[in-house]
Every structure is written in C-alpha cells, then in structure tokens.
Design a protein around this motif. Sequence first.
Motif, mmCIF file in Angstrom:
data_model
loop_
_atom_site.group_PDB
_atom_site.id
_atom_site.type_symbol
_atom_site.label_atom_id
_atom_site.label_comp_id
_atom_site.label_asym_id
_atom_site.label_seq_id
_atom_site.Cartn_x
_atom_site.Cartn_y
_atom_site.Cartn_z
ATOM 1 N N CYS A 9 0.920 -1.212 0.222
ATOM 2 C CA CYS A 9 -0.049 -0.007 -0.019
ATOM 3 C C CYS A 9 0.694 1.245 -0.114
ATOM 4 O O CYS A 9 0.622 2.105 -0.755
ATOM 5 C CB CYS A 9 -0.886 -0.008 1.223
ATOM 6 S SG CYS A 9 -2.557 -0.544 0.870
ATOM 7 N N ALA A 10 2.133 1.265 1.135
ATOM 8 C CA ALA A 10 2.759 2.540 0.881
ATOM 9 C C ALA A 10 3.370 2.723 -0.307
ATOM 10 O O ALA A 10 3.771 3.775 -0.331
ATOM 11 C CB ALA A 10 3.559 2.454 2.282
ATOM 12 N N GLU A 11 3.640 1.718 -0.976
ATOM 13 C CA GLU A 11 4.497 2.169 -2.118
ATOM 14 C C GLU A 11 3.456 2.575 -3.316
ATOM 15 O O GLU A 11 4.190 3.011 -4.590
ATOM 16 C CB GLU A 11 5.094 0.642 -2.735
ATOM 17 C CG GLU A 11 6.185 0.112 -1.904
ATOM 18 C CD GLU A 11 6.860 -1.171 -2.132
ATOM 19 O OE1 GLU A 11 7.915 -1.431 -1.843
ATOM 20 O OE2 GLU A 11 5.801 -1.937 -2.583
ATOM 21 N N ASP A 16 1.196 6.310 -10.970
ATOM 22 C CA ASP A 16 1.287 4.952 -11.825
ATOM 23 C C ASP A 16 -0.235 4.447 -11.934
ATOM 24 O O ASP A 16 -0.566 3.698 -12.730
ATOM 25 C CB ASP A 16 1.941 4.111 -10.709
ATOM 26 C CG ASP A 16 3.486 4.453 -10.764
ATOM 27 O OD1 ASP A 16 3.996 5.193 -11.438
ATOM 28 O OD2 ASP A 16 4.210 3.990 -9.853
ATOM 29 N N VAL A 17 -0.986 4.620 -10.822
ATOM 30 C CA VAL A 17 -2.500 4.198 -10.913
ATOM 31 C C VAL A 17 -3.246 4.909 -11.994
ATOM 32 O O VAL A 17 -3.859 4.127 -12.945
ATOM 33 C CB VAL A 17 -3.070 4.404 -9.525
ATOM 34 C CG1 VAL A 17 -4.555 3.960 -9.645
ATOM 35 C CG2 VAL A 17 -2.450 3.679 -8.544
ATOM 36 N N CYS A 89 -5.682 4.054 -0.044
ATOM 37 C CA CYS A 89 -4.641 4.946 -0.299
ATOM 38 C C CYS A 89 -5.287 6.107 -1.230
ATOM 39 O O CYS A 89 -4.847 7.412 -0.864
ATOM 40 C CB CYS A 89 -3.781 4.185 -1.231
ATOM 41 S SG CYS A 89 -2.631 3.187 -0.356
ATOM 42 N N PHE A 90 -6.343 6.066 -2.012
ATOM 43 C CA PHE A 90 -6.864 6.983 -2.842
ATOM 44 C C PHE A 90 -8.199 7.015 -2.671
ATOM 45 O O PHE A 90 -9.121 6.533 -3.642
ATOM 46 C CB PHE A 90 -6.434 6.753 -4.156
ATOM 47 C CG PHE A 90 -4.908 6.394 -4.500
ATOM 48 C CD1 PHE A 90 -4.236 7.387 -4.175
ATOM 49 C CD2 PHE A 90 -4.742 5.427 -4.936
ATOM 50 C CE1 PHE A 90 -2.786 7.154 -4.144
ATOM 51 C CE2 PHE A 90 -3.310 5.004 -5.048
ATOM 52 C CZ PHE A 90 -2.266 5.967 -4.672
ATOM 53 N N PRO A 91 -9.006 7.547 -1.779
ATOM 54 C CA PRO A 91 -10.363 7.168 -1.539
ATOM 55 C C PRO A 91 -11.115 7.973 -2.571
ATOM 56 O O PRO A 91 -10.972 9.024 -3.101
ATOM 57 C CB PRO A 91 -10.595 8.120 -0.097
ATOM 58 C CG PRO A 91 -9.043 8.228 0.505
ATOM 59 C CD PRO A 91 -8.116 8.201 -0.589
ATOM 60 N N GLY A 92 -12.018 7.129 -3.150
ATOM 61 C CA GLY A 92 -12.987 7.790 -4.019
ATOM 62 C C GLY A 92 -12.437 7.548 -5.471
ATOM 63 O O GLY A 92 -13.339 7.759 -6.303
ATOM 64 N N ASN B 99 -7.133 15.154 -3.683
ATOM 65 C CA ASN B 99 -6.774 14.268 -2.224
ATOM 66 C C ASN B 99 -5.775 13.369 -2.234
ATOM 67 O O ASN B 99 -5.056 13.544 -1.488
ATOM 68 C CB ASN B 99 -8.341 13.652 -1.894
ATOM 69 C CG ASN B 99 -9.155 14.891 -1.366
ATOM 70 O OD1 ASN B 99 -8.702 16.022 -1.172
ATOM 71 N ND2 ASN B 99 -10.512 14.514 -1.065
ATOM 72 N N GLY B 100 -5.847 12.514 -3.207
ATOM 73 C CA GLY B 100 -4.979 11.351 -3.187
ATOM 74 C C GLY B 100 -3.632 12.023 -3.386
ATOM 75 O O GLY B 100 -2.565 11.191 -2.660
#
Lengths: 108, 108
Positions: A9-11, A16-17, A89-92, B99-100
């Motif tokens: 998760c931390a990475e 990238d996403v 990590c990236f809510p929403g 946010n992310g």
Amino acid sequence: MREPHHPSCAELELSDVLHALSDPARLEIARRLSSAPGEEWACSAFDLGLSKATLSHHFRVLREAGVVKTRVAGRKRLQSLRREDLDTCFPGLLDAVLNGYAGHRHAA
Amino acid sequence: MREPHHPSCAELELSDVLHALSDPARLEIARRLSSAPGEEWACSAFDLGLSKATLSHHFRVLREAGVVKTRVAGRKRLQSLRREDLDTCFPGLLDAVLNGYAGHRHAA
DNA sequence: GCGACCCTTCGATGGTTCTCAAACCGAACG
DNA sequence: CGTTCGGTTTGAGAACCATCGAAGGGTCGC
C-alpha cells in the motif's frame, strides 16, 4: 510458479495508478473486475481482441501499479481488484473512475 | 491571438483525463490550480524546473483533455481548472485525484 | 517603430509504450 | 514421459511522449 511481486500500500503511486487506468484496454479490464467484487478472473476470461502477450503485458502494468492482485492457482493466474487497498490509499478514486467510465461511454 | 480549442463536455474522454493527470508535472499543475479555485494563473507562474516549451506542451495536453481552460489576456495565457465540467462528467474524480496526491506525497 | 515580454511551434533526440508472433515454462492430464 | 493448456518472456517494429533549444508571433510599453 512463484507469486509475482505486488507493491505494498505504502508503495502505491497515484501517477502509476492513473497511468495504468488511462489505457482503454486496462480501464475495461478494471471495469469488468469491479463488476463482480471479490471474484477472481483468469486472464483468458478477457476477450478484448488482443493477443495473450499483450494481455499479459496489461496485467503486469495493472499489477505493478497496485490495481490488480494476481494469484497463482495451478496453471492459471487469477486476477482480482485491490479495491480495499486502493480505497484506502486513494479514497473515491476507483469509484469515480469506474462510474465515470460506465456513464460516459462513447461509441468507439 | 485566437483562443485555443477546448473540447466540450460531451467530448471529454476519461482515458484522456487520466492520461493527462498521470504525468507528475501535470498533476502538480492541476493541484496548484485547484488550490485557488476560480483564480487564473499565467503559465510563467509555474516554476517546475521545466523549459517553457515543455510547460507549454503540458498545458496543451491538459487543455485538450479538458482539464484546463486557457484564456488569452493580452500577451498572457491565463489558466484555470475546468472543475465544474469535470465534476459533471466524472463526479468525484478530481477530488479523489487531488486528495490522493496531497495525502500521498512521497519524498521524491 | 522597436524592443521586451509571454507563450507557441518546430525540429530533434532519447525514452517509453503498445502490439504481435515465436519461443519458453510450469502445471495438469493422459 | 509426452502433450496440451495458461501465461510469461523475448525480440522487434511502430507509434507515442517528454524534453529541450531555437525560431516565430502577437502584444504591450516606450
């Protein structure tokens, strides 16, 4: 065969996403994975008109970006969305992307 | 000088938006634009360590994806986020992305 | 007019990506 | 074992992308 590497998760990097999801084929893959939460799909279940080499490439991009988890089962690779991790990590983000796509599909 | 072309709401493609935001420099531009809603920024206000040619290129990508609006004022180009349009076409996307990023900034 | 200013466009370069066929590899099946 | 079955890796080509310096083009101040 050994399990492929998955970033923690931390990475996870937002760039990238976003890049992983910016390809129409990969966006479609994510959309299909999300349509059956928790379920796992073999790579061969995705008939997108691409060669298996190309499909394998797309799955690697998704996996390395942290979007997808690959589990080895016999001679198959079972893919599932890392929804919890992404939502943490990236809510929403995932919801917005998948909603946006479904509600904004052009004839193409 | 003539106003540059901006895609209409109906023309916005999610893939293009995601691709536009998947570059760290462009993500940073969007982040800065969002920090002062409604305000307009000249290109020269962005000091990202890039040449002006490169910066101009990034603004074009953002503009053509529909992320940014460019208004010509004298010899300046004033940039602003197309927040309303984006929120309409892809609800929650921009907030999730910004946010992310803010909550997930790695030392880099 | 003339220069300074702000930005775009051009041309080039090095890197990345998408795509495929072919070769490969481990697991299962006979 | 040998074969088939799912995927990965490799090698290669075409396309795209980020980046820059240099040149160009309006606009403003003088």
